[in-house]
Design an enzyme around this catalytic site. Structure first.
Site, PDB file in Angstrom:
ATOM      1  CB  SER A 127       5.373  17.271 -45.659  1.00 17.21           C
ATOM      2  OG  SER A 127       5.537  15.203 -45.712  1.00 17.21           O
ATOM      3  CG  HIS A 148       9.046  16.121 -49.895  1.00 15.11           C
ATOM      4  ND1 HIS A 148       7.840  15.829 -50.357  1.00 15.11           N
ATOM      5  CD2 HIS A 148       8.367  15.800 -48.121  1.00 15.11           C
ATOM      6  CE1 HIS A 148       6.586  15.636 -49.732  1.00 15.11           C
ATOM      7  NE2 HIS A 148       6.647  15.754 -48.439  1.00 15.11           N
ATOM      8  CG  ASN A 198       1.458  16.731 -51.877  1.00 13.92           C
ATOM      9  OD1 ASN A 198       1.241  15.241 -51.698  1.00 13.92           O
ATOM     10  ND2 ASN A 198       2.235  16.109 -50.135  1.00 13.92           N
TER      11      ASN A 198
HETATM   12  N1  LIG Z   1       5.107   9.403 -44.283  1.00 15.08           N
HETATM   13  C1  LIG Z   1       4.762  10.141 -45.017  1.00 15.08           C
HETATM   14  O1  LIG Z   1       4.339   9.308 -46.247  1.00 15.08           O
HETATM   15  C2  LIG Z   1       5.485  11.813 -44.762  1.00 15.08           C
HETATM   16  C3  LIG Z   1       6.170  11.756 -46.604  1.00 15.08           C
HETATM   17  C4  LIG Z   1       6.466  12.602 -46.335  1.00 15.08           C
HETATM   18  C5  LIG Z   1       7.779  13.354 -46.200  1.00 15.08           C
HETATM   19  N2  LIG Z   1       7.442  13.209 -44.430  1.00 15.08           N
HETATM   20  C6  LIG Z   1       7.522  13.921 -43.269  1.00 15.08           C
HETATM   21  O2  LIG Z   1       8.891  13.150 -42.633  1.00 15.08           O
HETATM   22  C7  LIG Z   1       8.785  13.520 -41.235  1.00 15.08           C
HETATM   23  C8  LIG Z   1       8.529  12.325 -40.606  1.00 15.08           C
HETATM   24  O3  LIG Z   1       7.627  11.713 -40.872  1.00 15.08           O
HETATM   25  P1  LIG Z   1       6.734  10.227 -40.164  1.00 15.08           P
HETATM   26  O4  LIG Z   1       5.515   9.716 -41.210  1.00 15.08           O
HETATM   27  O5  LIG Z   1       8.035   9.364 -40.149  1.00 15.08           O
HETATM   28  O6  LIG Z   1       6.434  10.365 -38.909  1.00 15.08           O
HETATM   29  P2  LIG Z   1       6.739   8.849 -37.945  1.00 15.08           P
HETATM   30  O7  LIG Z   1       5.663   9.448 -37.197  1.00 15.08           O
HETATM   31  O8  LIG Z   1       6.778   7.634 -38.647  1.00 15.08           O
HETATM   32  O9  LIG Z   1       8.335   9.154 -36.825  1.00 15.08           O
HETATM   33  C9  LIG Z   1       8.647  10.960 -36.387  1.00 15.08           C
HETATM   34  C10 LIG Z   1       9.887   9.699 -36.056  1.00 15.08           C
HETATM   35  O10 LIG Z   1      10.585  10.923 -35.457  1.00 15.08           O
HETATM   36  C11 LIG Z   1      10.890  10.938 -34.209  1.00 15.08           C
HETATM   37  N3  LIG Z   1      10.997  12.100 -33.446  1.00 15.08           N
HETATM   38  C12 LIG Z   1      10.090  12.654 -32.520  1.00 15.08           C
HETATM   39  N4  LIG Z   1      11.276  13.788 -32.354  1.00 15.08           N
HETATM   40  C13 LIG Z   1      11.883  14.075 -32.076  1.00 15.08           C
HETATM   41  C14 LIG Z   1      13.234  14.575 -31.990  1.00 15.08           C
HETATM   42  N5  LIG Z   1      12.962  15.333 -31.171  1.00 15.08           N
HETATM   43  N6  LIG Z   1      14.719  13.537 -32.086  1.00 15.08           N
HETATM   44  C15 LIG Z   1      14.213  12.537 -32.856  1.00 15.08           C
HETATM   45  N7  LIG Z   1      14.037  11.850 -32.784  1.00 15.08           N
HETATM   46  C16 LIG Z   1      12.334  12.390 -32.685  1.00 15.08           C
HETATM   47  C17 LIG Z   1       9.722  10.047 -33.088  1.00 15.08           C
HETATM   48  O11 LIG Z   1       9.750   9.071 -32.383  1.00 15.08           O
HETATM   49  C18 LIG Z   1       9.431   9.132 -34.252  1.00 15.08           C
HETATM   50  O12 LIG Z   1       9.981   7.531 -34.421  1.00 15.08           O
HETATM   51  C19 LIG Z   1       7.161  14.201 -41.374  1.00 15.08           C
HETATM   52  O13 LIG Z   1       7.960  15.674 -41.096  1.00 15.08           O
HETATM   53  C20 LIG Z   1       7.084  14.107 -42.418  1.00 15.08           C
HETATM   54  O14 LIG Z   1       6.011  15.581 -42.527  1.00 15.08           O
HETATM   55  C21 LIG Z   1       6.092  12.650 -44.495  1.00 15.08           C
END
Ligand SMILES: NC(=O)c1ccc[n+]([C@@H]2O[C@H](COP(=O)([O-])OP(=O)(O)OC[C@H]3O[C@@H](n4cnc5c(N)ncnc54)[C@H](O)[C@@H]3O)[C@@H](O)[C@H]2O)c1
Length: 406
Positions: A127, A148, A198
């Site tokens: 993000s 995204h 955003n």
């Molecule tokens: N949550 C939101 O609303 C949202 C919206 C758009 C984009 N994003 C982006 O998406 C990405 C993930 O966000 P999220 O909210 O799903 O986070 P989250 O914490 O729910 O999930 C992240 C996952 O990645 C796993 N992980 C970490 N390192 C790893 C690796 N080396 N190999 C495999 N798995 C690994 C963790 O175990 C975890 O399950 C981020 O870059 C975030 O900025 C989030």
């Protein structure tokens, strides 16, 4: 869902790395459209969490009548789970959705570059991190791109597609084509903090905080004017409470770091509330107080204004937002059409260029000039594009022509 090893090599097409909130949703979206998906997590415990997220989300879709029970089993059957990154070896697309840390993502992309087929696209769902920096960790930056997705990914149709200075046209075209096969609506932009949605939304929310902080109007006046008069689904301060003040603050810090536009520096009140632990709904207090999901009658963090200028709302906020949208187009960052699609689908807000047509470019320019004169903020300087539209013989025709070109 089976373990990756139980499926023959060559049957997988898309790998999703990280099965948290976003990754699990993205894996579901691809599997729903018939893709064979390889979901890869850090360790067995995280994999179980991912499996449970997928089960629950698809069960919800069945309960809502969006998916048949049989379809749910077929969908889950197309997702293979594992912890071994080398499972990307036969994937043509890898979507990374791991935790938001640059060191983690650059190390991962270096590995993916080594393990994935040379022609595979490597996409990140970040993000706020620099996709250019993530791409630079690979020897194939031309095949690295931002996708995204919005939360929840199975429901939200919008996907921002972010190209860096290195991304090839072919990669962009292939990404658009793939996203259309999973019924998503792609919009395009470059690699700047906040992308399209955003950058426009959070800058607008920050301006609303400044107005509230500076005694322009009460929190209720600000929020109600945007809902009742501008047709937004929520007022900006209530929306900040929902998003989380810390989340918005982090986006602003990244935007300010990049633009040095003082309007992107978090409003002092926003920083104070985050520091005080008033993060919005999730902590029970932000601009409003909450009891569960109900708003309480707790007074806001700022005293009621002695001389409210609520009569100037919603225009003061809307003009700045339209000016930002014009500046985005003027700098060739995104098209009016993509900006409109992004704000409507991503935020359920009225399409900025529709609103610009309703007000008329000359009216918006006059409002923005007044704001600039009053505040002397460089960020409030009217966008050159707005000046040009307003100065055209027929501003509405000039605006229509601009929109047709996009
Ligand atoms: N949550 C939101 O609303 C949202 C919206 C758009 C984009 N994003 C982006 O998406 C990405 C993930 O966000 P999220 O909210 O799903 O986070 P989250 O914490 O729910 O999930 C992240 C996952 O990645 C796993 N992980 C970490 N390192 C790893 C690796 N080396 N190999 C495999 N798995 C690994 C963790 O175990 C975890 O399950 C981020 O870059 C975030 O900025 C989030």
């Amino acid at each position: 869902m089976a373990h990756i090893d139980e499926h023959p090599a060559g049957s997988a097409l898309v790998a999703v790395i990280g099965l948290g909130t976003m990754g699990a949703g993205i894996a579901e979206v691809f599997a729903r459209s018939g893709y064979r998906v390889r979901g890869i997590e850090n360790d067995a415990a995280a994999l179980e969490r991912g499996r449970s997220l997928l089960q629950k989300s698809t069960a919800r879709a069945v309960a809502r009548g969006k998916l048949e029970a049989e379809g749910q089993q077929q969908l889950l059957g197309r997702i293979d789970l594992g912890t071994d990154l080398s499972a990307v070896a036969d994937c043509s697309l890898v979507v990374e959705a791991v935790s938001e840390r640059l060191d983690l993502k650059t190390a991962l992309f270096a590995e993916l570059d080594r393990l994935a087929p040379p022609e595979a696209l490597l996409a990140t769902n970040t993000s706020s991190l620099s996709i250019t920096a993530i791409a630079a960790a690979t020897a194939r930056p031309e095949r690295v791109i931002g996708v995204h997705f919005f939360n929840p990914a199975p429901v939200q149709t919008l996907v921002e597609v972010i190209r860096t200075v290195s991304t090839s046209d072919d990669t962009v075209e292939r990404t658009y084509a793939i996203l259309r096969t999973i019924q998503k609506t792609p919009i395009g932009c470059g690699d700047r903090a906040g992308f399209v949605v955003n950058a426009l939304l959070i800058a607008y929310l920050n301006r609303a905080v400044r107005l509230y902080q500076d005694g322009f109007a009460s929190r209720e006046e600000i929020d109600q004017s945007m809902v009742d008069l501008a047709g937004y689904p929520m007022g900006p301060l209530a929306l900040l409470d929902l998003i989380g003040l810390d989340v918005a603050h982090a986006v602003l810090v990244r935007m300010y770091d990049e633009t040095r536009d003082r309007l992107h520096a978090p409003a002092p009140l926003l920083t104070q509330l985050v520091t005080a632990g008033r993060l919005g709904r999730k902590s029970g207090r932000g601009f409003y107080g909450y009891s569960g999901t109900d708003v309480t009658d707790e007074p806001g963090p700022v005293k009621p204004p002695p001389a409210s200028r609520a009569a100037e709302l919603p225009d003061t906020l809307v003009m700045g937002y339209l000016n930002d949208a014009c500046a985005m187009v003027q700098s060739n960052y995104a098209t009016p059409d993509d900006i409109d699609t992004g704000m409507v689908q991503g935020c359920r807000m009225p399409a900025p260029f529709d609103v610009l047509a309703q007000y008329g470019p000359a009216t918006v320019l006059a409002g923005q000039r007044q704001l600039f004169a009053e505040t002397a903020e460089p960020g409030h300087r009217p966008a050159l594009l707005l000046e040009r539209l307003a100065a055209a013989d027929d501003p509405q025709a000039a605006l229509a022509a601009l929109r047709t070109r996009s």
